[in-house]
Design an enzyme around this catalytic site. Structure first.
Site, short mmCIF file in Angstrom:
data_model
loop_
_atom_site.label_atom_id
_atom_site.label_comp_id
_atom_site.label_asym_id
_atom_site.label_seq_id
_atom_site.Cartn_x
_atom_site.Cartn_y
_atom_site.Cartn_z
N LYS A 176 0.81 -1.22 -0.03
CA LYS A 176 -0.16 -0.03 0.01
C LYS A 176 0.99 1.17 0.11
CE LYS A 176 -1.73 2.73 3.12
NZ LYS A 176 -1.53 3.92 2.41
N GLY A 228 7.26 6.05 7.46
CA GLY A 228 6.48 7.16 7.65
C GLY A 228 6.58 7.82 9.00
N SER A 229 5.40 8.28 9.24
CA SER A 229 5.59 9.50 10.49
C SER A 229 5.51 8.55 11.66
CB SER A 229 4.34 10.13 10.54
OG SER A 229 3.20 9.15 11.07
N VAL A 232 1.97 7.22 13.13
CA VAL A 232 1.53 6.03 12.52
C VAL A 232 2.45 4.88 12.90
CG1 VAL A 232 0.98 4.93 10.46
CG2 VAL A 232 0.41 7.24 10.95
N GLY A 233 3.66 5.06 12.82
CA GLY A 233 4.50 3.88 13.00
C GLY A 233 4.44 3.19 14.40
N GLU A 250 10.43 2.48 9.97
CA GLU A 250 11.43 3.71 10.13
C GLU A 250 10.39 5.05 10.17
OE1 GLU A 250 14.74 4.06 10.00
OE2 GLU A 250 14.78 1.96 9.99
N CYS A 284 13.41 12.00 5.93
CA CYS A 284 13.63 11.56 7.26
C CYS A 284 14.92 11.74 7.80
CB CYS A 284 13.04 10.15 7.72
SG CYS A 284 13.78 8.89 6.72
N GLU A 384 9.84 17.01 14.45
CA GLU A 384 9.88 17.03 13.00
C GLU A 384 8.88 17.68 12.23
OE1 GLU A 384 9.46 13.06 11.20
OE2 GLU A 384 11.33 13.43 10.19
C1 UN1 Z 1 17.82 9.37 1.70
O1 UN1 Z 1 18.46 9.92 2.70
O2 UN1 Z 1 18.31 9.59 0.64
O3 UN1 Z 1 12.02 8.51 4.42
C2 UN1 Z 1 17.05 8.13 1.88
C3 UN1 Z 1 13.13 8.68 4.34
C4 UN1 Z 1 14.18 7.94 4.58
C5 UN1 Z 1 15.14 7.67 3.31
C6 UN1 Z 1 16.16 8.60 3.00
N1 UN1 Z 1 13.60 6.67 5.02
O4 UN1 Z 1 13.01 9.97 4.03
#
Ligand code: UN1
Length: 487
Positions: A176, A228-229, A232-233, A250, A284, A384
């Site tokens: 998804k 994602g956020s 949610v994570g 992540e 991120c 963030e």
């Molecule tokens: C990057 O720094 O090139 O959601 C990738 C994000 C990370 C991926 C970063 N999981 O921004």
């Protein structure tokens, strides 16, 4: 204005018209322009995607890794060949510049190539045994059906770095994508289908959180990978824990760049700008905090302000544009609210006006913004904002700089700019992060090395390289002994 591209889900090897609500993606630089449109999958379709992945899983797991890998390598060539077109579509749908969009599509191809070639490299390990006549093998098997939930900010690279290792190591997938970037999702699924991926091995289900929830509560999903956020994570991690399903999440970052007085300041300024403002700060791994030692602070901050104030912000498809819009109206609102909050808390805005007229006001643009903080203005220092906002603090000593960098619940990445080996080695020990860059920006990730954060940036195993193999396979330890020779 070209007419919208029709959107489909991809279920059991067939392109499927959704039976749920409408879905469309809009160009964030020109929100009146619909890029792609169609219907979301409904819950019954999400369930049939999971069923299809379950039916496909035994055959795919039994397919030799060489054959699985060959399909991925073929898909890499298709993605590479389409990079110019898909990269521009990506820029139109997501808002990063066309150059970044093309670069991202090529990165997806690189990920396909890497895992396509890695699949058959190592099938497990062998150990000696304390008992005579015995060896101990550790074999690896796919975990089964993987639920993949991906964010908007890397519409093809993040899906690739989750889906591709999952497939390489023999899993089937139900995916998804973020509902703001469905077109690029369709492109990746189409490349894999064209490369010969059997039906049911990858299922793309377009939809919102209802589809994600259906995946979470379905017994047919054996593992979940999410980017994602943080909010949610954590919810997904809690729900997965209740069901006993492994999850890799992540989440957020509040990544600091530290610039010490002895640094190559030209290089540092260039890299901090890239880290803070490329992709409009929507990574991120973006640089959202800058810590600069007091000896060089005035000059260094002035240099950054000069560069940020003259950045070429505009339609990402236009030549020479350095920064595009953020993803949608609610992102623009929350980033702007974060800036206002920082100012109310006492931050000083060094640059970053509000766009009030013309194309930049009608698109979802936020100006590159630098805020100098006198102390720990709490919101902008800790939360963030996921936008082009850099919060700056001065440090009197190197130790204070390290302490400020660690002053966060997140620990994804950091950068240090210095020419001093001793300071670099201190930073390696002192900074509590999953990724440390020395004299380069905080963003960026290669497919063959682990990616993920310390502290609350991530939950569960890391991604990429050997770490991906760990998450997408489980081991059987085999105590292998013969009997007495009969021949
Ligand atoms: C990057 O720094 O090139 O959601 C990738 C994000 C990370 C991926 C970063 N999981 O921004």
């Amino acid at each position: 204005m070209s007419s919208p591209i029709q959107l489909y889900s991809f279920i059991d090897g067939e392109w499927a018209q959704g039976a749920g609500d409408a879905i469309e993606s809009r160009n964030p630089a020109r929100p009146a322009e619909v890029v792609a449109a169609g219907r979301q999958a409904d819950i019954a379709q999400a369930e049939s995607a999971i069923d299809a992945a379950r039916r496909a899983k035994q055959t795919w797991a039994a397919t030799p890794a060489h054959e699985r890998g060959a399909i991925l390598v073929r898909a890499a060539a298709i993605v590479d060949g389409a990079a110019a077109q898909w990269g521009r579509e990506l820029a139109r749908e997501e808002g990063k510049t066309a150059a970044e969009g093309v670069g991202e599509v090529k990165r997806a191809a690189q990920i396909l190539r890497y895992y396509g070639n890695d699949a058959d490299r190592q099938a497990g390990e062998m150990f000696s045994s304390p008992r005579r006549g015995e060896r101990i093998l550790v074999t690896r098997k796919p975990v089964g059906v993987v639920g993949v939930i991906t964010p908007f900010n890397f519409p093809i690279a993040i899906p690739a770095w989750k889906i591709v290792p999952a497939l390489a190591y023999g899993n089937t997938v139900v995916w998804k994508p973020a509902s703001t970037v469905p077109l690029l999702a369709m492109r990746l699924a189409a490349a894999l289908a064209e490369a010969g991926l059997p039906g049911g091995v990858l299922n793309l289900v377009l939809g919102g959180s209802a589809v994600g929830n259906a995946m979470l509560s379905h017994d047919g999903i054996d593992a979940i990978t999410f980017t994602g956020s943080t909010g949610v994570g954590r919810k997904l991690a809690a729900a997965a824990a209740v069901r006993g399903v492994p999850i890799q999440a992540e989440m957020g970052g509040k990544n600091a760049a530290i610039v010490l007085g002895d640094a190559d300041l030209e290089l540092a300024a260039e890299q901090v700008m890239l880290g803070a403002f490329r992709s409009s700060g929507q990574k991120c791994t973006a640089t959202s905090r800058l810590i600069v030692t007091a000896d060089i602070a005035d000059d260094f901050i002035a240099e950054l302000v000069k560069r940020a104030a003259t950045m070429n912000v505009g339609d990402p498809l236009d030549d020479g544009i350095e920064m595009g819009p953020v993803i949608d109206a609610s992102a623009r609102e929350s980033i702007t609210a974060g800036i206002e909050q920082a100012l109310a808390d006492g931050a000083q805005r060094m640059c970053g006006q509000t766009y009030t007229d013309g194309a930049l006001a009608s698109g979802y643009f936020v100006a590159p913004t630098i805020l100098e903080l006198s102390s720990g203005e709490p919101h902008v220092w800790r939360e963030e904002l996921f936008g082009p906002v850099l919060a700056v603090r001065r440090a009197n000593t190197v130790d204070e700089a390290f302490d400020l960098a660690n002053d966060s619940e997140f620990g994804l990445s950091a950068a240090i700019f210095t020419q001093d080996l001793t300071r670099t080695m201190e930073a390696m020990d002192a900074l509590d992060v999953g990724i440390l860059h020395v004299n380069s920006e905080t963003a960026g990730a290669d497919p063959h090395v682990p990616f993920g954060g310390a502290k609350k940036s991530g939950y569960g195993p890391k991604e990429q390289g050997q770490a991906a193999r760990e998450f997408f396979t489980h081991t059987t330890t085999v105590y292998l002994r013969g009997g007495e020779a009969k021949l």
